[in-house]
Design a protein around this motif. Structure first.
Motif, mmCIF file in Angstrom:
data_model
loop_
_atom_site.group_PDB
_atom_site.id
_atom_site.type_symbol
_atom_site.label_atom_id
_atom_site.label_comp_id
_atom_site.label_asym_id
_atom_site.label_seq_id
_atom_site.Cartn_x
_atom_site.Cartn_y
_atom_site.Cartn_z
ATOM 1 N N GLY A 120 22.982 42.836 2.772
ATOM 2 C CA GLY A 120 23.784 41.812 3.426
ATOM 3 C C GLY A 120 24.893 41.244 2.569
ATOM 4 N N PHE A 121 25.250 41.948 1.514
ATOM 5 C CA PHE A 121 26.287 41.447 0.605
ATOM 6 C C PHE A 121 27.627 41.341 1.326
ATOM 7 C CE2 PHE A 121 27.726 40.580 -3.645
ATOM 8 C CZ PHE A 121 29.065 40.849 -3.582
ATOM 9 N N LYS A 122 28.326 40.246 1.057
ATOM 10 C CA LYS A 122 29.688 40.115 1.555
ATOM 11 C C LYS A 122 30.524 39.450 0.472
ATOM 12 C CE LYS A 122 28.584 35.745 3.907
ATOM 13 N NZ LYS A 122 28.562 35.046 5.199
ATOM 14 N N ASN A 123 31.816 39.480 0.656
ATOM 15 C CA ASN A 123 32.711 38.995 -0.385
ATOM 16 C C ASN A 123 32.457 37.517 -0.693
ATOM 17 O OD1 ASN A 123 33.957 41.430 -0.660
ATOM 18 N ND2 ASN A 123 35.560 40.973 0.836
ATOM 19 N N ILE A 124 32.600 37.188 -1.973
ATOM 20 C CA ILE A 124 32.474 35.806 -2.423
ATOM 21 C C ILE A 124 33.873 35.286 -2.731
ATOM 22 C CG2 ILE A 124 31.464 34.271 -4.148
ATOM 23 C CD1 ILE A 124 29.381 36.435 -4.692
ATOM 24 N N THR A 125 34.158 34.100 -2.273
ATOM 25 C CA THR A 125 35.448 33.473 -2.585
ATOM 26 C C THR A 125 35.192 32.104 -3.209
ATOM 27 O OG1 THR A 125 35.598 32.526 -0.366
ATOM 28 C CG2 THR A 125 36.662 34.653 -0.729
ATOM 29 N N ILE A 126 36.015 31.758 -4.180
ATOM 30 C CA ILE A 126 35.924 30.465 -4.857
ATOM 31 C C ILE A 126 37.280 29.785 -4.721
ATOM 32 C CG2 ILE A 126 35.422 29.269 -7.006
ATOM 33 C CD1 ILE A 126 33.089 30.864 -5.995
ATOM 34 N N SER A 127 37.273 28.598 -4.164
ATOM 35 C CA SER A 127 38.543 27.895 -4.023
ATOM 36 C C SER A 127 38.302 26.395 -4.108
ATOM 37 C CB SER A 127 39.211 28.236 -2.690
ATOM 38 O OG SER A 127 38.419 27.788 -1.598
ATOM 39 N N ASN A 128 39.361 25.670 -4.380
ATOM 40 C CA ASN A 128 39.317 24.210 -4.364
ATOM 41 C C ASN A 128 40.717 23.732 -4.055
ATOM 42 O OD1 ASN A 128 37.658 21.679 -5.073
ATOM 43 N ND2 ASN A 128 39.556 21.384 -6.200
ATOM 44 N N GLN A 129 40.822 22.731 -3.182
ATOM 45 C CA GLN A 129 42.134 22.387 -2.640
ATOM 46 C C GLN A 129 42.828 21.244 -3.368
ATOM 47 O OE1 GLN A 129 40.613 21.761 1.280
ATOM 48 N NE2 GLN A 129 40.279 19.555 0.994
ATOM 49 N N ALA A 130 42.193 20.664 -4.392
ATOM 50 C CA ALA A 130 42.825 19.536 -5.084
ATOM 51 C C ALA A 130 42.508 19.608 -6.577
ATOM 52 C CB ALA A 130 42.342 18.213 -4.494
ATOM 53 N N ILE A 131 43.079 18.666 -7.309
ATOM 54 C CA ILE A 131 42.975 18.644 -8.765
ATOM 55 C C ILE A 131 41.649 18.029 -9.206
ATOM 56 C CG2 ILE A 131 43.983 17.700 -10.876
ATOM 57 C CD1 ILE A 131 45.678 19.839 -9.630
ATOM 58 N N GLN A 136 43.183 30.538 -8.719
ATOM 59 C CA GLN A 136 43.643 29.344 -8.017
ATOM 60 C C GLN A 136 42.731 28.160 -8.302
ATOM 61 O OE1 GLN A 136 43.953 30.612 -3.914
ATOM 62 N NE2 GLN A 136 46.104 31.168 -4.159
ATOM 63 N N PHE A 137 41.435 28.450 -8.402
ATOM 64 C CA PHE A 137 40.463 27.397 -8.701
ATOM 65 C C PHE A 137 40.733 26.806 -10.087
ATOM 66 C CE2 PHE A 137 36.432 25.958 -10.449
ATOM 67 C CZ PHE A 137 35.882 25.226 -9.411
ATOM 68 N N LEU A 138 40.909 27.657 -11.073
ATOM 69 C CA LEU A 138 41.100 27.181 -12.436
ATOM 70 C C LEU A 138 42.429 26.469 -12.625
ATOM 71 C CD1 LEU A 138 39.648 30.194 -14.462
ATOM 72 C CD2 LEU A 138 38.606 27.952 -14.106
ATOM 73 N N SER A 139 43.415 26.812 -11.841
ATOM 74 C CA SER A 139 44.723 26.170 -11.980
ATOM 75 C C SER A 139 44.682 24.699 -11.579
ATOM 76 C CB SER A 139 45.775 26.906 -11.146
ATOM 77 O OG SER A 139 45.480 26.806 -9.758
ATOM 78 N N ASN A 140 43.587 24.261 -10.942
ATOM 79 C CA ASN A 140 43.446 22.866 -10.537
ATOM 80 C C ASN A 140 42.638 22.049 -11.542
ATOM 81 O OD1 ASN A 140 44.906 22.836 -8.107
ATOM 82 N ND2 ASN A 140 43.207 23.789 -7.005
ATOM 83 N N VAL A 141 42.480 22.569 -12.761
ATOM 84 C CA VAL A 141 41.718 21.847 -13.786
ATOM 85 C C VAL A 141 42.630 21.664 -14.995
ATOM 86 C CG1 VAL A 141 39.492 21.714 -14.956
ATOM 87 C CG2 VAL A 141 39.726 23.147 -12.925
ATOM 88 N N PRO A 142 43.487 20.641 -14.989
ATOM 89 C CA PRO A 142 44.550 20.549 -16.003
ATOM 90 C C PRO A 142 44.132 19.960 -17.339
ATOM 91 C CG PRO A 142 44.746 18.755 -14.437
ATOM 92 C CD PRO A 142 43.607 19.601 -13.951
ATOM 93 N N VAL A 143 42.947 19.340 -17.452
ATOM 94 C CA VAL A 143 42.584 18.676 -18.708
ATOM 95 C C VAL A 143 41.340 19.301 -19.342
ATOM 96 C CG1 VAL A 143 43.647 16.476 -18.132
ATOM 97 C CG2 VAL A 143 41.277 16.901 -17.447
ATOM 98 N N LEU A 144 41.149 20.585 -19.088
ATOM 99 C CA LEU A 144 39.987 21.284 -19.641
ATOM 100 C C LEU A 144 39.921 21.150 -21.164
ATOM 101 C CD1 LEU A 144 39.517 24.712 -17.814
ATOM 102 C CD2 LEU A 144 37.842 22.895 -18.073
#
Length: 861
Positions: A299-310, A334-342
């Motif tokens: 039953g495997f299907k694609n995994i997506t990771i996203s976040n819409q804000a900072i 795209q997910f990592l680009s929303n983490v500016p103070v890592l």
């Protein structure tokens, strides 16, 4: 890290945290704490108070919680200071008598079923499983349950535990399960702080009510949906280490949890994380993602990771990929680009997909307050980079510490420009060491158990730390390593070098010490004798340390006074050299007053004062013995004398002062005596714009003689454009954004210090018109018009502190008062804080030095 190992690690901390916290609590009972009480005038009145009321801490702190990487430990102390983390007030129910048969029966029956213990035993004495406390009514009550050992057989807890109303901590290990009734009644555990479950597989009530006291939830494995009520409760830390079919997240979160700072969640093909994580958890600091991406699963299907804000405050992200035999690659860019103070990111295992349009991983956007730590392990990610060997696989910000393990890659794929520390292990790609000839940022290079061959370049002599053991280096070593010999050069061994091994004797024909070195040292114990030379080594790692390895070393000089002193340095090559120096002569800069526990002291600030013995001070021809000095380093030396024994001085009159320290006599200084000088601020410190400008400062300055007045910021003089004894205007210099600044007002020798923060100037937007009642809670209101005010009085040597309430404007005009509709907010690069209580004085130096001052009082009396 294997999940079972993670959970065992967690259980170890569960067993031991109580003991550690008990020791910490007991230690706190041994000595009083210092309270600085502040009147409305701002005059500090220190007092001594006893320890806080004892409370039983949770049996596991956030720092001891399991993590998804052996190198990362989640914490709940945000580096970037979330601005709206609410306070928590747990309920305080009275204890319950454990002798009540129904209560004792619950625990005794449970222990018997699980481990076969004798039901007649006092459960409070079975410390490995039960921890009890004495309640207010004098009876013992169960506070913690720790069923971490495997039971006789798998067991479902059906007993009603609700009589145990004072439970603060529950830990359930492998083979033990709760049924649904526990969660139906979980709201009745009003003291519960921490809940640790090995397996959660029972159905959960849809409208479950989570007790407000619950702060920490850890689940090793879950196979049921975890409803939104868990995520939107008062939990500070949620850690779910793994999941199986049946688990799911809510599709979207509908509200906000301001408490949560640590989140660890599983990601797989049957549950998709909501895309509004950052909006739901605005104060999230630590995010740990366990990605289960095995494409062999049914039953495997694609995994997506996203976040819409900072992610505004998130500083640590860990992405651990499990099942590397047939992994799916997942896009995170795209997910990592929303983490500016890592400040730290870990990528472990196969699964990260590089954006094919970019061809590399871009972290250059990160603008954290501290160094960035990048940890890459067990991945073929380098194979996804652009095929050209001239292309780099990572774009990194300045001050990056880069650690790579169990990966095969070429050093040519790394852009070393902004790397300060580079560490590699188990890299099977045969190559030579990286070229650092023209690099200025790198300070540490650690390459071990890799297939590197050839020479160690001469440029490696400038590195502060080198570790190159266990490689295949078959060339030569540079002169700096030949100079120290095999016994000291262990950090590059073993390797099959042509000219160096563990038996090599120091060979240093170019060793040289320059005679032009530091010959005047501060008396505070922070002074350094700095000298230069050729092939002088890395120091001893203790009192002799490198400033520029092999070229410039610094020797720590202990506290002292006087002239004609000597220190001896033994170099790594065995040579011994003596250096002569003297301590700086005393210099009196200013005076002030300090009140401690009803006693007033006359203080002197300066440099070159005696830190070990009393200081010989002459005032108007009369000799006084002041206390030994405190402070030093970046602060002035401070000495003091009780005013009750001090001569009467004429108000606003002159007095002449000098010091004799270690036989060296300072120049005489003429001061003017004032009993009080004050600065009045709207807040506890001063905020200036980085472009410079004008600002008005109000207070009580006594004299109208402006020639007696000077103002500096970090020793840079500010011009005074207008002055009265209640208000003056200064032109302040531009400076970089930051909090490490101090304004010093000196009136006739009487000095006052005020902490200063510089922020970026932002042109006010005409559309930004908020009424005072609409002001966001995390946006301070700028105002130069005092209403509730802080009064800054004498402060011998304060330490810089953080604040972010804008007061001045660059062009010198007054900033809007609270009734104004235009708000100027600080730059996003400087996270704001709630406004401090305006009635609190900013005598930070007093709180910093109080323990030492009290020690001196004991000596004086």
């Amino acid at each position: 890290m294997d999940l079972n190992v993670q959970f065992l690690h967690l259980q170890f901390h569960i067993q031991n945290f109580k003991l550690a916290m008990t020791w910490s609590w007991c230690s706190s009972l041994k000595s009083p704490t210092i309270n600085v009480k502040t009147s409305i005038s701002g005059t500090p009145t220190p007092g001594i108070s006893g320890p806080p009321t004892p409370s039983i801490p949770p049996a596991n702190s956030p720092t001891d919680s399991p993590t998804n990487s052996p190198t990362n430990s989640p914490t709940n102390s945000p580096t970037n200071s979330p601005t709206n983390s609410p306070s928590r007030t747990p309920s305080q129910d009275p204890g319950k008598d454990l002798s009540i048969s129904s209560t004792q029966s619950v625990i005794s029956d449970l222990l018997y079923d699980l481990y076969g213990t004798d039901k007649s035993n006092d459960p409070c004495k079975i410390y490995i499983y039960i921890f009890c406390i004495t309640a207010e009514n004098g009876y013992q009550t169960v506070s913690q349950i720790r069923f971490t050992n495997p039971p006789k057989s798998q067991y479902v807890i059906n007993q009603d535990l609700t009589p145990l109303i004072n439970l603060t901590f529950i830990s359930i290990g492998d083979g033990i399960f709760f049924n649904s009734s526990f969660f139906e009644n979980i709201n009745k555990y009003t003291q519960l702080n921490s809940l640790y479950l090995s397996i959660l597989n029972c159905s959960l009530p849809e409208n479950i009510t989570i007790p407000s006291s619950l702060s920490f939830l850890v689940i090793k494995s879950i196979s049921v949906p975890l409803g939104e009520n868990f995520y939107l409760s008062n939990l500070e830390s949620i850690q779910i280490l793994s999941s199986s079919i049946g688990f799911s997240f809510p599709k979207q979160f509908s509200n906000v949890n301001n408490f949560l700072t640590t989140l660890s969640i599983p990601i797989n093909h049957y549950s998709k994380i909501p895309s509004n994580l950052s909006e739901t958890f605005p104060n999230l600091v630590n995010l740990y993602l366990n990605v289960f991406n095995d494409m062999d699963q049914d039953g495997f299907k694609n995994i997506t990771i996203s976040n819409q804000a900072i992610f505004k405050y998130t500083t640590i992200i860990s992405i651990i990929f499990h099942y590397n035999s047939n992994p799916q690659t997942i896009s995170f860019y795209q997910f990592l680009s929303n983490v500016p103070v890592l400040e730290e990111i870990t990528i472990d295992g196969e699964g990260l997909l590089i954006d094919p349009k970019i061809g590399f991983i871009d972290f250059s956007y990160i603008n954290g307050l501290n160094d960035l730590n990048v940890n890459i392990a067990s991945t073929f990610i380098f194979n996804q980079c652009n095929n050209s060997m001239e292309s780099k696989c990572f774009s990194l910000p300045k001050n990056t510490n880069f650690k790579i393990s169990d990966c095969s890659f070429s050093f040519d794929q790394i852009d070393f420009t902004n790397i300060s520390s580079f560490s590699v292990s188990n890299n099977n790609f045969e190559q030579r060491l990286p070229n650092i000839e023209n690099l200025h940022e790198i300070k540490e290079l650690n390459i071990n158990d890799a297939a590197v061959v050839g020479d160690i370049p001469e440029s490696y002599c400038k590195l502060n730390i080198i570790k190159l053991g266990g490689n295949k280096l078959n060339g030569t070593v540079p002169s700096c390593i030949l100079c120290i010999g095999g016994s000291e050069g262990y950090f590059v061994l073993p390797n099959p070098f042509l000219n160096f091994n563990s038996s090599s004797q120091p060979f240093c024909p170019d060793f040289e010490i320059n005679e032009n070195y530091t010959k005047l040292i501060t008396t505070d114990g922070f002074g350094k004798l700095i000298f230069t030379g050729i092939n002088i080594g890395w120091g001893d790692g203790s009192t002799v340390n490198p400033m520029i390895p092999n070229l410039k070393l610094a020797v720590d000089i202990p506290q002292g006074v006087g002239i004609n002193q000597t220190t001896t340095v033994t170099f790594q090559n065995g040579q011994i050299y003596s250096f002569n120096y003297s301590f700086i002569p005393p210099l009196i800069k200013s005076y002030g007053f300090l009140e401690i526990d009803g006693n007033t002291f006359f203080t002197l600030n300066g440099t070159g004062l005696d830190f070990q013995n009393q200081n010989n001070i002459t005032i108007n021809g009369v000799q006084f013995y002041f206390s030994n000095s405190i402070g030093g380093n970046i602060y002035d030396d401070i000495i003091m004398y009780p005013t009750i024994q001090f001569p009467n001085l004429t108000n606003q009159g002159e007095f002449i002062i000098s010091a004799n320290v270690g036989g060296q006599i300072s120049d005489e200084v003429t001061f003017y005596y004032f009993s009080s000088i004050q600065i009045i601020l709207n807040n506890t410190n001063l905020i200036l714009y980085s472009i410079g400008g004008l600002i008005d400062i109000e207070g009580s300055f006594i004299t109208n003689n402006v020639s007696l007045v000077s103002v500096t910021i970090n020793d840079i003089t500010c011009s005074i454009s207008s002055y009265t004894n209640s208000k003056f205007t200064i032109t302040y210099p531009p400076n970089k954004v930051g909090n490490n600044y101090m304004l010093t007002l000196n009136v006739g020798g009487f000095s006052i210090n005020v902490d200063v923060s510089y922020i970026e100037f932002q042109t006010p937007s005409p559309t930004l018109t908020l009424k005072p009642t609409e002001t966001p809670s995390d946006t301070p209101i700028p105002s130069n018009t005092p209403s509730q005010t802080s009064t800054i009085t004498t402060s011998p040597s304060p330490s810089p502190s953080e604040s972010s309430t804008p007061l001045p404007t660059p062009n010198g005009t007054s900033t809007p008062s609270p009734s104004s509709s235009t708000l100027l907010t600080p730059s996003p690069t400087l996270p704001t804080k709630p406004i401090d209580n305006p009635s609190v004085s900013s005598n930070l130096s007093i709180s910093f030095y109080l323990p030492l001052f009290l020690f001196l009082i004991v000596q004086l009396f």
